[in-house]
Design an enzyme around this catalytic site. Structure first.
Site, mmCIF file in Angstrom:
data_model
loop_
_atom_site.group_PDB
_atom_site.id
_atom_site.type_symbol
_atom_site.label_atom_id
_atom_site.label_comp_id
_atom_site.label_asym_id
_atom_site.label_seq_id
_atom_site.Cartn_x
_atom_site.Cartn_y
_atom_site.Cartn_z
ATOM 1 N N ARG A 99 46.555 -63.014 -4.663
ATOM 2 C CA ARG A 99 47.883 -63.490 -4.268
ATOM 3 C C ARG A 99 47.936 -65.013 -4.261
ATOM 4 O O ARG A 99 48.735 -65.613 -3.555
ATOM 5 C CB ARG A 99 48.239 -62.957 -2.889
ATOM 6 N N ASP A 130 50.478 -56.519 -2.921
ATOM 7 C CA ASP A 130 51.729 -56.968 -3.528
ATOM 8 C C ASP A 130 51.714 -58.450 -3.883
ATOM 9 O O ASP A 130 52.693 -58.983 -4.400
ATOM 10 C CB ASP A 130 52.909 -56.663 -2.602
ATOM 11 N N ARG A 181 48.088 -74.906 -0.495
ATOM 12 C CA ARG A 181 46.779 -75.326 0.000
ATOM 13 C C ARG A 181 46.189 -76.407 -0.907
ATOM 14 O O ARG A 181 46.461 -76.452 -2.108
ATOM 15 C CB ARG A 181 45.818 -74.130 0.060
ATOM 16 N N ASP A 257 33.155 -64.079 -0.898
ATOM 17 C CA ASP A 257 34.297 -64.559 -1.670
ATOM 18 C C ASP A 257 35.163 -65.511 -0.851
ATOM 19 O O ASP A 257 36.095 -66.114 -1.394
ATOM 20 C CB ASP A 257 35.144 -63.381 -2.176
ATOM 21 N N ASN A 258 34.865 -65.680 0.446
ATOM 22 C CA ASN A 258 35.595 -66.620 1.296
ATOM 23 C C ASN A 258 34.765 -67.852 1.637
ATOM 24 O O ASN A 258 35.150 -68.625 2.513
ATOM 25 C CB ASN A 258 36.021 -65.945 2.605
#
Length: 494
Positions: A99, A130, A181, A257-258
């Site tokens: 997203r 979504d 960001r 992944d973070n």
């Protein structure tokens, strides 16, 4: 065109997407999905300064259009990057920007900063999602990004939140939002894991070379630049964990992944700041096993570095060299932790028993469930001798005698180094914040914003940008949380 020092305006923005220079299979090019009738919720002037963007543009319709994703910024090549990762310690396989879209970046004074939109619509990596973000989580990420910057902790930044009445469904229907960001890079540990676990060693090398060239050019001439890269990332990660522990910050979802390859705090989700101290506290109610509890964060940081090391090992060349790069983690963490603790306790020298003194204070915090932030803040104001200033600290502890006994040892330690009271106060108040983003403060701001009142988001932003200042007019924002705050739960859902 702007001069060398003038800030960028919207009219002269020209983004450069350096990540787009990698081969096409590293990402998917696509535009943001337009969001219905976007409006500005909040924008950070300090983040705009960091980006070298003219603050005057923040309240313009063009700004909202650009940073909602409804209008392309000149030069942008929006893309969603592919990556993989371990989630809660389990290999999850391919993930990617589900997203988020990387638009490109701006370069100024030798620094390149990338802009990413989060909540900008579906991508090929959305899986069952979504591609949208809700207003609730977007406000939390915006405020915490800027709060962490105010605390002096390495972090991605948040330029703005753009809201919309467009609905998305989570546990219940909610309005959506987009966060813009900023970071020098959004490459993650999982970016390397993706190519390693797919046995694509040429692509693994391409990514490593790209990251070194863009973010660690000083490593280019090293004999084994990949080993040195791992060592540098390991050191940064260890020091980041020490910073988190020192302010009581809990990330909540430390999946590989973070984890930022630059050692930045990245991907704010179910985070929390410690209030009533409990080293076992879990801020993410999805985390049933407590893998990402407060006390586990340093160990998980190390675990994640080992996962990165596994991915980089083919480039490094030997198990011995890989382990040598990892070996700096414990020492880097301990050294940074010791440095930060000595600042928090107002000690200018290092003595043999200091760690025991610190540990005994944390034991008191634990047994009394004392508020982490207020305890250190009130400790910062104590006199070198017993005085009425002790009472604000004593009021936070049920076991006052236990605290008094500890204070005898603490004051003896201050006397040992001939502590200057005024200087110590100044130093400790600059190391122990008065204001943190408590969950209940964020919740109040969110509920007002859901009714189109963004004043509390703006006020919190201003307070959290200067967390070490007294700000006497905002005293209520430093108070103990109300009873109803105990029932706030945050999870990975956003």
């Amino acid at each position: 065109m702007t001069s060398a020092t003038a800030p960028f305006t919207l009219q002269d923005l020209a983004l450069e997407n350096q990540f787009a220079n990698l081969p096409a299979h590293f990402f998917t090019h696509l535009s943001a999905s337009p969001i219905s009738q976007p409006y500005l919720v909040a924008a950070s002037k300090t983040a705009a300064d960091y980006l070298h963007l003219d603050q005057a543009c923040l309240n313009t319709p063009e700004f909202v259009s650009y940073f909602s994703g409804n209008q392309g910024i000149p030069g942008s090549k929006p893309l969603a990057a592919v990556y993989s990762g371990h989630q809660f310690g389990v290999w999850a396989g391919q993930l990617g920007d589900g997203r988020a879209l990387l638009l490109g970046g701006l370069s100024h004074a030798g620094q390149h900063l990338e802009i990413q939109l989060k909540g900008s619509g579906m991508t090929p990596y959305s899986r069952m999602g979504d591609g949208r973000a809700v207003l609730r989580s977007s406000i939390r990420e915006f405020l915490c990004s800027e709060a962490m910057a105010g605390l002096g902790i390495p972090t991605s930044r948040a330029l703005c939140v753009i809201g919309s009445d467009q609905m998305v469904f989570r546990e219940t229907p909610e309005t959506s939002a987009v966060v813009a960001r900023i970071a020098p890079s959004f490459v993650r540990f999982g970016s390397f894991e993706h190519w390693y676990y797919n046995d694509r060693m040429d692509d693994l090398r391409l990514l490593a070379d790209f990251v070194i060239e863009q973010s660690f050019p000083e490593l280019l001439d090293h004999a084994n630049k990949y080993q040195t890269l791992l060592a540098e990332v390991t050191r940064r990660t260890a020091e980041l964990m020490a910073h988190w522990q020192a302010v009581g910050f809990m990330h909540g979802v430390m999946n590989t992944d973070n984890m930022s390859i630059l050692g930045l705090t990245l991907d704010y989700g179910p985070f929390g700041f410690m209030e009533a101290y409990d080293e076992k506290h879990i801020c993410n109610h999805t985390d049933q096993q407590g893998r990402y509890s407060y006390r586990m964060q340093p160990a998980i940081g190390n675990w994640n570095c080992q996962a990165l090391a596994q991915a980089l090992s083919p480039l490094i060349g030997s198990v011995e060299d890989t382990n040598a790069a990892l070996a700096c983690y414990p020492t880097s963490y301990r050294n940074k932790w010791s440095e930060l603790m000595h600042r928090k306790f107002g000690l200018n020298t290092v003595q043999d028993n200091d760690l025991d003194l610190f540990a005994d204070f944390f034991k008191l915090l634990q047994s009394n469930q004392a508020d982490f932030t207020l305890s250190f803040r009130n400790l910062s104001k104590l006199s070198n001798q017993i005085s009425t200033k002790d009472e604000a600290l004593r009021d936070l502890f049920l076991d006052r005698q236990g605290l008094d006994d500890w204070l005898v040892h603490y004051r003896a330690r201050l006397a040992m180094e001939g502590s200057n009271e005024a200087g110590r106060h100044t130093s400790m108040l600059a190391s122990n914040p008065k204001y943190i983003l408590r969950n209940y403060l964020a919740q109040v701001a969110i509920e007002k914003a859901q009714n189109k009142d963004f004043s509390e988001v703006e006020k919190l932003l201003q307070i959290l940008e200067n967390p070490y200042d007294e700000q006497e007019e905002n005293e209520d924002y430093a108070a103990l949380p109300p009873d109803w705050a105990r029932h706030i739960e945050v999870s990975c859902s956003s």
